[in-house]
Design an enzyme around this catalytic site. Structure first.
Site, PDB file in Angstrom:
ATOM      1  N   ASN A  90       0.862  -1.174   0.000  1.00 51.55           N
ATOM      2  CA  ASN A  90       0.000   0.000   0.000  1.00 51.55           C
ATOM      3  C   ASN A  90       0.907   1.234   0.000  1.00 51.55           C
ATOM      4  O   ASN A  90       2.138   1.114   0.034  1.00 51.55           O
ATOM      5  CB  ASN A  90      -0.977  -0.003   1.183  1.00 51.55           C
ATOM      6  CG  ASN A  90      -0.271  -0.070   2.530  1.00 51.55           C
ATOM      7  OD1 ASN A  90       0.830   0.458   2.714  1.00 51.55           O
ATOM      8  ND2 ASN A  90      -0.896  -0.742   3.488  1.00 51.55           N
ATOM      9  N   LEU A  91       0.304   2.407  -0.042  1.00 47.93           N
ATOM     10  CA  LEU A  91       1.120   3.618  -0.169  1.00 47.93           C
ATOM     11  C   LEU A  91       2.016   3.822   1.054  1.00 47.93           C
ATOM     12  O   LEU A  91       3.167   4.262   0.917  1.00 47.93           O
ATOM     13  CB  LEU A  91       0.227   4.847  -0.376  1.00 47.93           C
ATOM     14  CG  LEU A  91       0.942   6.180  -0.577  1.00 47.93           C
ATOM     15  CD1 LEU A  91       1.945   6.100  -1.731  1.00 47.93           C
ATOM     16  CD2 LEU A  91      -0.071   7.300  -0.815  1.00 47.93           C
ATOM     17  N   GLN A  92       1.511   3.480   2.239  1.00 53.89           N
ATOM     18  CA  GLN A  92       2.323   3.615   3.441  1.00 53.89           C
ATOM     19  C   GLN A  92       3.547   2.713   3.380  1.00 53.89           C
ATOM     20  O   GLN A  92       4.664   3.125   3.700  1.00 53.89           O
ATOM     21  CB  GLN A  92       1.482   3.286   4.681  1.00 53.89           C
ATOM     22  CG  GLN A  92       2.252   3.235   5.993  1.00 53.89           C
ATOM     23  CD  GLN A  92       2.910   4.562   6.353  1.00 53.89           C
ATOM     24  OE1 GLN A  92       2.348   5.625   6.085  1.00 53.89           O
ATOM     25  NE2 GLN A  92       4.088   4.516   6.951  1.00 53.89           N
ATOM     26  N   GLU A  93       3.352   1.463   2.946  1.00 50.29           N
ATOM     27  CA  GLU A  93       4.468   0.512   2.846  1.00 50.29           C
ATOM     28  C   GLU A  93       5.464   0.944   1.780  1.00 50.29           C
ATOM     29  O   GLU A  93       6.683   0.794   1.960  1.00 50.29           O
ATOM     30  CB  GLU A  93       3.919  -0.881   2.549  1.00 50.29           C
ATOM     31  CG  GLU A  93       3.152  -1.486   3.729  1.00 50.29           C
ATOM     32  CD  GLU A  93       2.203  -2.600   3.337  1.00 50.29           C
ATOM     33  OE1 GLU A  93       1.709  -3.292   4.249  1.00 50.29           O
ATOM     34  OE2 GLU A  93       1.931  -2.779   2.129  1.00 50.29           O
ATOM     35  N   ASP A 132      -5.842  -7.841   1.839  1.00 53.79           N
ATOM     36  CA  ASP A 132      -5.836  -9.279   1.575  1.00 53.79           C
ATOM     37  C   ASP A 132      -6.784  -9.633   0.438  1.00 53.79           C
ATOM     38  O   ASP A 132      -6.510 -10.520  -0.371  1.00 53.79           O
ATOM     39  CB  ASP A 132      -6.244 -10.051   2.835  1.00 53.79           C
ATOM     40  CG  ASP A 132      -5.235  -9.909   3.961  1.00 53.79           C
ATOM     41  OD1 ASP A 132      -4.072  -9.588   3.670  1.00 53.79           O
ATOM     42  OD2 ASP A 132      -5.609 -10.113   5.132  1.00 53.79           O
TER      43      ASP A 132
END
Length: 477
Positions: A196-199, A265
């Site tokens: 995701n964008l945070q990761e 998921d």
């Protein structure tokens, strides 16, 4: 679409958890501390983490094997029971020194009030990893896609990742990764990594607000880590797929959001099935976006089912005639999704050889009797038995395709028997419609449809039009 998924198998490796829920209502604040008091009303235990990816795959109709670690405790038994109910082949390695990772969520109404985690990340003994790798080698032989679901709890070490990725690539099957580590190096050689964008922001070292710069660096990672692509989920902005040379975006599907837990998921599972079927990246991310829009409308980590996905895709399917022509088994799934949405299903049948105005009028009148119209047509062999060796003039595939292109028609099924009775019994339509040259007594399936509360409707025919007459006039000419 459903037939492409048939026979595909998935292997999921990763950090398996037990998601536990206590549901209740908040009516007052505790006198002991300024916290709400939740009056517990029910409890629920569900497979979570990597197991939730497996649950999503199973919900989409894909047989799946699940590898990871668990403890030797009551939570492991609950986890095993939950997987067994979903027909997931569980190959979890029990480890005495570690508890089964679990997350307890307490909800007041629809609002999550508290989460309590029980875990001991990392530090698994070498013999547990040896057993895990043996199972990887065994299970991957039957798989069409490999998913690495990393929650940074210690299962997906660099050794495990590289062993699984290289084994999968030698077999020519795609590998999808849900990452949790700052560096993506351990996932080198995967087909696609799905942060995701945070990761992604953690991996690049840039703030999330610098979206364009993050995506540019993501393209560099594709080359650096020998990936085919990097797939980034961007919350309300949708999903981006980046290769070394280009960037594709699929906007998010608007839906009221209740709970985003488990949405990643769901996206991963849907992408995995799409890749296993050899679908292109654009189609894969559009499917994943639709699946994500469904799951965020639920509370908790609840998997998406094939029926839900098909129902959400129905407006797009309705625009594509080739997706309307279905074998009977798939037609049953399609009709079930309509019925689940409260729609009234209408059925009519015929040869429909050399389509004319009489046919069009019948179909339009039939469509007025409900929300969805299924048309059953005789196969070429069935038409020959009924009308002689010179018929049909137009083959069954072309007849079905032309009917499917009509706005009044929602689906077409071909039957080989002399009558459509088998299709009627299988689909259980709410209404059967026939033209004015029939009476209720002569309509095949009339008795059956009335037995489940349906009805038979006779609509007027357009005088002077029939395929037989058209053929005779052509011959005279």
């Amino acid at each position: 679409m459903e037939d492409q998924w048939a026979g595909k198998r998935a292997l999921v490796i990763g950090d398996v958890m037990l998601d536990r829920y206590v549901w209740g209502e908040v009516e007052r604040i505790s006198p002991e501390a300024p916290v709400p008091v939740v009056f517990a009303q029910r409890r629920d235990d569900r497979p979570g983490g990597a197991a939730n990816v497996a649950m999503n795959l199973a919900g989409l109709g894909v047989p799946v094997s699940l590898l990871g670690f668990c403890g030797k405790d009551a939570e492991a038994a609950l986890l095993s029971d939950g997987l067994r109910v979903q027909n997931i082949h569980s190959c979890l390695v029990p480890v005495q020194s570690h508890p089964t990772t679990s997350k307890l969520r307490i909800l007041g109404g629809q609002q999550q009030m508290l989460r309590l985690d029980v875990e001991t990340p990392g530090g698994y003994p070498s013999e547990a990893f040896e057993q895990l790798l043996r199972q990887v080698d065994q299970e991957i032989e039957q798989a069409d896609v490999l998913v690495l679901s990393d929650y940074a709890k210690g299962v997906l070490t660099e050794e495990v990742c590289q062993h699984a990725i290289q084994t999968a690539r030698r077999r020519g099957i795609p590998v999808l990764v849900d990452p949790k580590h700052r560096s993506f190096a351990r996932y080198r050689g995967a087909t696609t990594i799905c942060p995701n964008l945070q990761e992604l922001s953690v991996a690049t070292g840039l703030p999330k607000v610098q979206l364009a710069a993050n995506l540019d660096l993501a393209r560099d990672m594709v080359r650096e880590f020998e990936l085919e692509s990097l797939t980034v989920t961007l919350s309300e902005k949708g999903i981006a797929v980046l290769t070394a040379d280009e960037q594709m975006m699929a906007p998010a599907v608007a839906r009221q959001v209740f709970d985003v837990s488990g949405a990643g998921d769901t996206v991963l599972a849907t992408l995995a099935v799409a890749y296993a079927c050899g679908l292109d990246a654009r189609t894969a991310i559009e499917l994943a976006n639709v699946a994500a829009s469904i799951v965020v409308g639920k509370v908790g980590t609840v998997p998406v089912t094939m029926t839900e996905l098909m129902h959400s895709l129905m407006p797009e399917i309705d625009r594509k005639a080739e997706e309307k022509v279905l074998p009977l088994e798939r037609m049953q799934t399609r009709v079930a999704s309509w019925r689940a949405a409260g729609e009234k299903v209408v059925f009519t049948n015929g040869c429909f050889d050399l389509l004319h105005i009489g046919h069009i009028t019948l179909l339009e009148d039939a469509r007025q009797q409900g929300d969805r119209l299924v048309v059953a047509i005789n196969s070429d062999a069935s038409v020959q038995r009924l009308k002689g060796p010179l018929r049909p003039i137009v083959g069954e595939a072309q007849r079905a395709r032309v009917l499917a292109a009509l706005a009044a028609v929602d689906a077409v099924v071909v039957f080989d028997e002399p009558t459509p009775l088998e299709a009627i019994v299988a689909l259980k339509p709410d209404v059967i419609v026939k033209g004015g040259d029939y009476t209720e007594a002569t309509v095949v399936g009339a008795e059956e449809v009335r037995s489940w509360g349906g009805q038979v409707v006779i609509v007027p025919t357009v005088e002077g039009f029939s395929t037989t007459r058209l053929i005779a006039r052509a011959s005279e000419g």
